[in-house]
Design a protein around this motif. Structure first.
Motif, PDB file in Angstrom:
ATOM      1  N   GLY A 120     -81.275  29.266  82.521  1.00 39.45           N
ATOM      2  CA  GLY A 120     -82.477  29.809  83.139  1.00 39.45           C
ATOM      3  C   GLY A 120     -82.846  31.215  82.711  1.00 39.45           C
ATOM      4  O   GLY A 120     -83.765  31.821  83.258  1.00 39.45           O
ATOM      5  N   TYR A 121     -82.160  31.782  81.728  1.00 39.21           N
ATOM      6  CA  TYR A 121     -82.455  33.151  81.286  1.00 39.21           C
ATOM      7  C   TYR A 121     -83.839  33.229  80.654  1.00 39.21           C
ATOM      8  O   TYR A 121     -84.207  32.419  79.817  1.00 39.21           O
ATOM      9  CB  TYR A 121     -81.399  33.622  80.282  1.00 39.21           C
ATOM     10  CG  TYR A 121     -81.630  35.014  79.766  1.00 39.21           C
ATOM     11  CD1 TYR A 121     -81.246  36.120  80.517  1.00 39.21           C
ATOM     12  CD2 TYR A 121     -82.234  35.228  78.531  1.00 39.21           C
ATOM     13  CE1 TYR A 121     -81.454  37.408  80.053  1.00 39.21           C
ATOM     14  CE2 TYR A 121     -82.443  36.515  78.052  1.00 39.21           C
ATOM     15  CZ  TYR A 121     -82.050  37.598  78.822  1.00 39.21           C
ATOM     16  OH  TYR A 121     -82.261  38.866  78.352  1.00 39.21           O
ATOM     17  N   LYS A 122     -84.611  34.242  81.075  1.00 36.43           N
ATOM     18  CA  LYS A 122     -85.950  34.491  80.532  1.00 36.43           C
ATOM     19  C   LYS A 122     -86.097  35.988  80.317  1.00 36.43           C
ATOM     20  O   LYS A 122     -85.576  36.785  81.104  1.00 36.43           O
ATOM     21  CB  LYS A 122     -87.023  34.024  81.502  1.00 36.43           C
ATOM     22  CG  LYS A 122     -86.990  32.558  81.823  1.00 36.43           C
ATOM     23  CD  LYS A 122     -88.032  32.225  82.888  1.00 36.43           C
ATOM     24  CE  LYS A 122     -87.935  30.765  83.300  1.00 36.43           C
ATOM     25  NZ  LYS A 122     -88.922  30.440  84.352  1.00 36.43           N
ATOM     26  N   THR A 123     -86.813  36.371  79.273  1.00 38.53           N
ATOM     27  CA  THR A 123     -87.024  37.785  79.001  1.00 38.53           C
ATOM     28  C   THR A 123     -88.302  38.007  78.214  1.00 38.53           C
ATOM     29  O   THR A 123     -88.840  37.072  77.617  1.00 38.53           O
ATOM     30  CB  THR A 123     -85.820  38.387  78.232  1.00 38.53           C
ATOM     31  OG1 THR A 123     -86.008  39.805  78.103  1.00 38.53           O
ATOM     32  CG2 THR A 123     -85.665  37.770  76.852  1.00 38.53           C
ATOM     33  N   GLN A 124     -88.737  39.243  78.215  1.00 37.72           N
ATOM     34  CA  GLN A 124     -89.893  39.641  77.418  1.00 37.72           C
ATOM     35  C   GLN A 124     -89.461  40.162  76.050  1.00 37.72           C
ATOM     36  O   GLN A 124     -90.265  40.239  75.135  1.00 37.72           O
ATOM     37  CB  GLN A 124     -90.666  40.761  78.133  1.00 37.72           C
ATOM     38  CG  GLN A 124     -91.156  40.416  79.502  1.00 37.72           C
ATOM     39  CD  GLN A 124     -92.185  39.301  79.498  1.00 37.72           C
ATOM     40  OE1 GLN A 124     -92.765  38.977  78.483  1.00 37.72           O
ATOM     41  NE2 GLN A 124     -92.393  38.691  80.646  1.00 37.72           N
ATOM     42  N   CYS A 133     -84.271  30.736  77.466  1.00 36.76           N
ATOM     43  CA  CYS A 133     -83.069  30.061  76.981  1.00 36.76           C
ATOM     44  C   CYS A 133     -83.246  28.543  77.102  1.00 36.76           C
ATOM     45  O   CYS A 133     -83.722  28.047  78.123  1.00 36.76           O
ATOM     46  CB  CYS A 133     -81.857  30.511  77.785  1.00 36.76           C
ATOM     47  SG  CYS A 133     -80.299  29.829  77.175  1.00 36.76           S
ATOM     48  N   ALA A 134     -82.854  27.838  76.062  1.00 37.94           N
ATOM     49  CA  ALA A 134     -82.996  26.375  76.043  1.00 37.94           C
ATOM     50  C   ALA A 134     -81.901  25.682  76.850  1.00 37.94           C
ATOM     51  O   ALA A 134     -82.021  24.494  77.163  1.00 37.94           O
ATOM     52  CB  ALA A 134     -82.978  25.868  74.607  1.00 37.94           C
ATOM     53  N   ASP A 135     -80.841  26.403  77.203  1.00 38.85           N
ATOM     54  CA  ASP A 135     -79.756  25.829  77.998  1.00 38.85           C
ATOM     55  C   ASP A 135     -80.290  25.552  79.408  1.00 38.85           C
ATOM     56  O   ASP A 135     -80.635  26.472  80.147  1.00 38.85           O
ATOM     57  CB  ASP A 135     -78.588  26.809  78.044  1.00 38.85           C
ATOM     58  CG  ASP A 135     -77.377  26.262  78.778  1.00 38.85           C
ATOM     59  OD1 ASP A 135     -77.547  25.454  79.721  1.00 38.85           O
ATOM     60  OD2 ASP A 135     -76.257  26.662  78.416  1.00 38.85           O
ATOM     61  N   PHE A 154     -83.119  38.652  74.070  1.00 44.60           N
ATOM     62  CA  PHE A 154     -82.940  37.203  73.941  1.00 44.60           C
ATOM     63  C   PHE A 154     -81.901  36.872  72.868  1.00 44.60           C
ATOM     64  O   PHE A 154     -81.023  36.023  73.076  1.00 44.60           O
ATOM     65  CB  PHE A 154     -84.275  36.535  73.607  1.00 44.60           C
ATOM     66  CG  PHE A 154     -84.186  35.044  73.526  1.00 44.60           C
ATOM     67  CD1 PHE A 154     -83.981  34.289  74.674  1.00 44.60           C
ATOM     68  CD2 PHE A 154     -84.299  34.397  72.316  1.00 44.60           C
ATOM     69  CE1 PHE A 154     -83.894  32.905  74.611  1.00 44.60           C
ATOM     70  CE2 PHE A 154     -84.212  33.014  72.240  1.00 44.60           C
ATOM     71  CZ  PHE A 154     -84.014  32.270  73.385  1.00 44.60           C
ATOM     72  N   GLU A 155     -81.968  37.553  71.739  1.00 41.68           N
ATOM     73  CA  GLU A 155     -80.995  37.321  70.664  1.00 41.68           C
ATOM     74  C   GLU A 155     -79.585  37.653  71.145  1.00 41.68           C
ATOM     75  O   GLU A 155     -78.636  36.909  70.882  1.00 41.68           O
ATOM     76  CB  GLU A 155     -81.365  38.145  69.437  1.00 41.68           C
ATOM     77  CG  GLU A 155     -82.619  37.672  68.756  1.00 41.68           C
ATOM     78  CD  GLU A 155     -83.131  38.623  67.693  1.00 41.68           C
ATOM     79  OE1 GLU A 155     -83.989  38.186  66.901  1.00 41.68           O
ATOM     80  OE2 GLU A 155     -82.706  39.809  67.652  1.00 41.68           O
ATOM     81  N   ASP A 156     -79.454  38.774  71.853  1.00 40.11           N
ATOM     82  CA  ASP A 156     -78.144  39.146  72.415  1.00 40.11           C
ATOM     83  C   ASP A 156     -77.663  38.081  73.399  1.00 40.11           C
ATOM     84  O   ASP A 156     -76.492  37.700  73.392  1.00 40.11           O
ATOM     85  CB  ASP A 156     -78.217  40.496  73.126  1.00 40.11           C
ATOM     86  CG  ASP A 156     -78.380  41.659  72.172  1.00 40.11           C
ATOM     87  OD1 ASP A 156     -78.239  41.464  70.949  1.00 40.11           O
ATOM     88  OD2 ASP A 156     -78.654  42.768  72.662  1.00 40.11           O
ATOM     89  N   HIS A 157     -78.564  37.597  74.228  1.00 43.68           N
ATOM     90  CA  HIS A 157     -78.220  36.565  75.199  1.00 43.68           C
ATOM     91  C   HIS A 157     -77.706  35.311  74.496  1.00 43.68           C
ATOM     92  O   HIS A 157     -76.684  34.741  74.896  1.00 43.68           O
ATOM     93  CB  HIS A 157     -79.432  36.223  76.062  1.00 43.68           C
ATOM     94  CG  HIS A 157     -79.215  35.020  76.918  1.00 43.68           C
ATOM     95  ND1 HIS A 157     -78.523  35.084  78.104  1.00 43.68           N
ATOM     96  CD2 HIS A 157     -79.565  33.717  76.749  1.00 43.68           C
ATOM     97  CE1 HIS A 157     -78.467  33.864  78.634  1.00 43.68           C
ATOM     98  NE2 HIS A 157     -79.091  33.021  77.833  1.00 43.68           N
ATOM     99  N   MET A 158     -78.393  34.884  73.474  1.00 43.54           N
ATOM    100  CA  MET A 158     -77.997  33.661  72.770  1.00 43.54           C
ATOM    101  C   MET A 158     -76.638  33.822  72.100  1.00 43.54           C
ATOM    102  O   MET A 158     -75.844  32.875  72.062  1.00 43.54           O
ATOM    103  CB  MET A 158     -79.067  33.254  71.752  1.00 43.54           C
ATOM    104  CG  MET A 158     -80.389  32.845  72.408  1.00 43.54           C
ATOM    105  SD  MET A 158     -80.219  31.641  73.762  1.00 43.54           S
ATOM    106  CE  MET A 158     -79.697  30.190  72.850  1.00 43.54           C
TER     107      MET A 158
END
Length: 117
Positions: free
Chosen positions: A61-65, A55-57, A70-74
């Protein structure tokens, strides 16, 4: 006891009762075990600090494989959810129809699989 809507999740759960795992992390302090090769490979990359998506925020600090995760997170940063529970006390939100349908069944106390242990 463990309850789920998903047969695969239930089968994985039952294998854990027998302590049967196809893949186990060799890191002594970790203890990660899984039935799935792709999950194990993703896990091992996290030990090395390697993540496919970050995550660019700067405060997040969110990171994933996983790209989908990641799309859901964003979308969550934008507070955008495809499905929201109508129960006022719940607040459940998700991007996934199948997860939402499973969630709604839990309000009714309906579970496809239930562990007897």
């Amino acid at each position: 006891g463990y309850k789920t809507q998903r047969k695969r999740s239930f089968e994985d759960h039952m294998r854990m009762h027998g302590n049967i795992f196809a893949f186990e992390c060799v890191d002594n302090d970790c203890g990660y075990k899984t039935q799935h090769k792709h999950s194990f490979e993703d896990h091992m990359r996290t030990h090395a600090g390697i993540f496919a998506f970050e995550c660019a925020d700067k405060d997040c600090g969110y990171k994933t494989q996983r790209k989908r995760s990641f799309e859901d997170h964003m979308r969550m940063h934008g507070n955008i959810f495809a499905f929201e529970c109508v129960d006022n006390d719940c607040g459940y939100k998700t991007q996934h129809k199948h997860s939402f349908e499973d969630h709604m069944r839990t309000h009714a106390g309906i579970f496809a699989f239930e562990c007897a242990d």
